[in-house]
Design a protein around this motif. Structure first.
Motif, short mmCIF file in Angstrom:
data_model
loop_
_atom_site.label_atom_id
_atom_site.label_comp_id
_atom_site.label_asym_id
_atom_site.label_seq_id
_atom_site.Cartn_x
_atom_site.Cartn_y
_atom_site.Cartn_z
N ALA A 37 0.81 -1.16 -0.05
CA ALA A 37 -0.12 0.01 -0.05
C ALA A 37 0.92 1.15 0.00
N ALA A 38 2.03 1.16 0.71
CA ALA A 38 3.15 2.36 0.84
C ALA A 38 3.48 2.55 -0.57
N GLN A 70 -3.68 3.19 -12.51
CA GLN A 70 -2.67 2.72 -13.34
C GLN A 70 -1.86 1.81 -12.40
N CYS A 71 -1.67 2.07 -11.12
CA CYS A 71 -0.73 1.52 -10.31
C CYS A 71 -1.23 0.54 -9.24
N LEU A 72 -2.55 0.60 -9.03
CA LEU A 72 -3.34 -0.46 -8.21
C LEU A 72 -3.49 -1.93 -8.51
N PRO A 73 -3.93 -2.25 -9.97
CA PRO A 73 -4.02 -3.48 -10.35
C PRO A 73 -2.65 -4.43 -10.55
N PRO A 74 -1.67 -3.67 -10.92
CA PRO A 74 -0.40 -4.72 -10.77
C PRO A 74 0.07 -5.02 -9.31
N ALA A 75 -0.50 -3.92 -8.57
CA ALA A 75 -0.03 -4.15 -7.02
C ALA A 75 -1.20 -5.28 -6.53
N LEU A 76 -2.31 -5.29 -6.90
CA LEU A 76 -3.32 -6.26 -6.18
C LEU A 76 -2.76 -7.68 -6.58
N PRO A 98 -9.10 -7.08 -1.50
CA PRO A 98 -10.09 -5.90 -1.15
C PRO A 98 -9.44 -5.20 -0.05
N ALA A 99 -8.62 -5.69 0.98
CA ALA A 99 -8.00 -4.86 1.82
C ALA A 99 -7.11 -3.89 1.36
N LEU A 100 -6.35 -4.50 0.52
CA LEU A 100 -5.39 -3.56 -0.07
C LEU A 100 -6.14 -2.26 -0.77
N GLN A 101 -6.99 -2.54 -1.60
CA GLN A 101 -7.78 -1.58 -2.20
C GLN A 101 -8.54 -0.45 -1.24
N ALA A 102 -9.13 -1.09 -0.20
CA ALA A 102 -9.59 -0.13 0.78
C ALA A 102 -8.32 0.54 1.44
N LEU A 103 -7.40 0.25 1.64
CA LEU A 103 -6.13 0.98 2.20
C LEU A 103 -5.77 2.21 1.29
N CYS A 104 -5.64 1.74 0.09
CA CYS A 104 -5.00 2.56 -0.84
C CYS A 104 -6.17 3.90 -1.10
N PHE A 105 -7.40 3.60 -1.51
CA PHE A 105 -8.76 4.31 -1.67
C PHE A 105 -8.86 5.25 -0.35
N GLY A 106 -8.62 4.67 0.93
CA GLY A 106 -9.00 5.48 2.03
C GLY A 106 -7.83 6.25 2.47
N THR A 107 -6.69 5.88 2.05
CA THR A 107 -5.32 6.92 2.44
C THR A 107 -5.28 8.17 1.30
N CYS A 108 -5.94 7.87 0.13
CA CYS A 108 -6.06 9.00 -0.89
C CYS A 108 -7.16 9.71 -0.51
N HIS A 159 -12.73 8.27 -7.37
CA HIS A 159 -11.32 8.34 -7.62
C HIS A 159 -10.62 9.02 -6.65
N PRO A 160 -10.66 8.97 -5.40
CA PRO A 160 -10.04 9.89 -4.63
C PRO A 160 -8.65 10.53 -4.76
N ASP A 161 -7.90 9.57 -5.57
CA ASP A 161 -6.58 10.16 -6.01
C ASP A 161 -6.54 11.38 -6.82
N ILE A 162 -7.81 11.76 -7.16
CA ILE A 162 -7.90 13.03 -8.13
C ILE A 162 -7.26 14.24 -7.35
N LYS A 163 -7.59 13.92 -5.85
CA LYS A 163 -7.03 15.00 -4.90
C LYS A 163 -5.75 15.38 -5.17
N LEU A 164 -4.82 14.38 -5.09
CA LEU A 164 -3.37 14.40 -5.35
C LEU A 164 -2.95 14.42 -6.71
N LEU A 165 -3.45 14.13 -7.79
CA LEU A 165 -3.14 14.24 -9.11
C LEU A 165 -3.44 15.43 -9.73
N ARG A 166 -4.83 16.07 -9.45
CA ARG A 166 -5.19 17.33 -10.35
C ARG A 166 -4.55 18.63 -9.44
N ARG A 167 -4.22 19.58 -10.62
CA ARG A 167 -3.61 20.90 -10.01
C ARG A 167 -4.41 21.81 -10.66
#
Length: 431
Positions: A10-11, A25-31, A40-50, A330-338
């Motif tokens: 997850a880190a 892009q990066c979650l499917p190969p990690a799963l 499912p726990a990994l996905q929840a961790l990554c979505f929640g942390t984002c 897509h909570p990663d939008i918070k980190l990716l969008r400028r």
């Protein structure tokens, strides 16, 4: 590094997001690197942390006497993942602490295990800090909070709160196969609680998400997963047999399929997308639903490269946008969008409108759509286009959804409901 524990993976995902990769892009190969029962726990961790990144990152930075060295940045993300679990999950505290320290060791950073242990124990002992700003309270980047506050002075806080919720799982029933009522009955028989959507005529919202293989006849094309707001495009296109329809920027194909399901007897549906990587998704969706469209890789704005001069009766233009209406998905939008992304996106959006307008038949209709909540990408684009295109007519939308703007309808993300979406409908007069 094969065989790493889930929190370490997850880190690594979070670090990839910080470096500009999307979760898509990066979650499917990690799963794939984890046993199936841990995915499912990994996905929840990554979505929640984002989702809570800006809140968690502020807390972590306040607990560190000095930032970690760039070479140790991965451990910063490891602690963010752990903080997410301490603040926003029901995971046992001892497990979070012990397994995070072990993950630090497995990431070849044994010299930082003491720091990790001390920071997390203090965080657990002292509880979450009081938010010092709206950015922390709502866990969004400062520029986004300020832009929403300016654009939506009465709604900005509700939008931010909605963005931090989990979006419901919504289905579109294939009207060629089942009525909505019939499929609701099949879901009841399968023990899946669901209800009809308020605005989309073929939409069903599930009380709780389920794997698609639990949905009756999913592989046979009975239903697709699609948000209610996105489904509304077919109600605005005014489809009829014999029409040629263009779905510009079509990937992954949900709206292409919705168009084909909504009206049998269309002469042709052309689906184009600039991304060669995403075209197979369109084909897969069409195949599962037993539908046919002409699928092409093309930049919709470069009509000289793909258009044969045969005009379209209907055009759906779902333009590339900031995706600020779908942050909860897509909570990663918070980190990716400028903030600096918005002006170039607006230029692309207006350019697509200008390029595709000549391909529309006189008497034809173009539906402009975004999943953005920023007027700069929505009604202001339509106003700019109308100012320079005198033969374009903006239709008034007599619909029960969304907010009326000076040019189109804006849907804001609804808690336990539809995503944020914008629609405007333009017609070209008969000659």
């Amino acid at each position: 590094m094969p065989g790493l524990p889930m929190r370490a993976v997850a880190a690594q995902v979070m670090q990839a997001v910080e470096q500009g990769q999307s979760l898509t892009q990066c979650l499917p190969p990690a799963l794939k690197r984890l046993p199936e029962n841990e995915r499912p726990a990994l996905q929840a961790l990554c979505f929640g942390t984002c989702r809570w990144f800006f809140q968690l990152d502020d807390e972590l930075n306040s607990r560190l006497k000095k930032p970690l060295k760039p070479a140790d940045r991965l451990i910063h993300h490891l602690m963010l993942v752990a903080l997410f679990q301490l603040r926003h999950s029901e995971q046992a505290t001892y497990a979070v602490l012990n397994e995070t320290v072990e993950a630090c060791r497995r990431l070849d950073k044994p010299h930082l295990t003491g720091l990790v242990n001390a920071v997390l124990r203090a965080a657990e002992r002292e509880g979450g800090p009081t938010a010092r700003s709206d950015y922390e309270r709502y866990a969004h980047p400062p520029w986004m909070v300020e832009k929403l506050r300016h654009n939506w002075p009465d709604d900005w806080a509700a939008i931010l709160e909605a963005n931090n919720t989990q979006a419901p799982m919504t289905l579109r029933v294939n009207a060629r196969r089942f009525s909505r009522d019939t499929y609701l009955g099949l879901l009841t028989e399968a023990g899946i609680e669901a209800s009809a959507t308020h605005f989309a005529p073929h939409g069903i919202q599930l009380a709780r998400p389920v794997p698609v293989d639990r949905l009756p006849y999913f592989e046979d094309g009975a239903v697709s997963v699609q948000d209610e707001a996105a489904q509304l495009c077919t109600t605005l296109l005014d489809l009829a047999p014999g029409q040629r329809v263009l779905d510009a920027c079509a990937a992954p194909g949900g709206k292409t399929c919705a168009i084909l399901e909504a009206c049998e007897g269309l002469q042709e549906v052309v689906a184009i997308d600039e991304s060669a990587e995403r075209l197979p998704r369109i084909e897969e969706n069409l195949e599962r639903l037993d539908l046919h469209a002409t699928v092409q890789q093309a930049d919709a704005a470069q009509t000289n490269q793909w258009w044969n001069g045969n005009e379209f009766d209907r055009i759906l233009l779902d333009v590339p946008c900031s995706a600020t209406g779908v942050i909860r998905r897509h909570p990663d939008i918070k980190l990716l969008r400028r903030e600096s992304d918005i002006l170039p996106l607006a230029s692309i959006q207006l350019g697509l409108l200008e390029a595709l307008w000549p391909t529309l038949k006189p008497g034809g209709r173009l539906v402009y759509a975004t999943c953005s909540v920023f007027p700069q990408e929505n009604q202001r684009i339509i106003r700019r286009f109308l100012k320079q295109t005198t033969e374009a007519i903006l239709l008034d939308l007599d619909v029960p959804w969304g907010r009326e703007t000076e040019a189109g309808r804006q849907m804001l993300p609804a808690p336990n409901g539809h995503d944020g979406f914008f629609y405007a409908v333009l017609e070209k007069p008969e000659q």
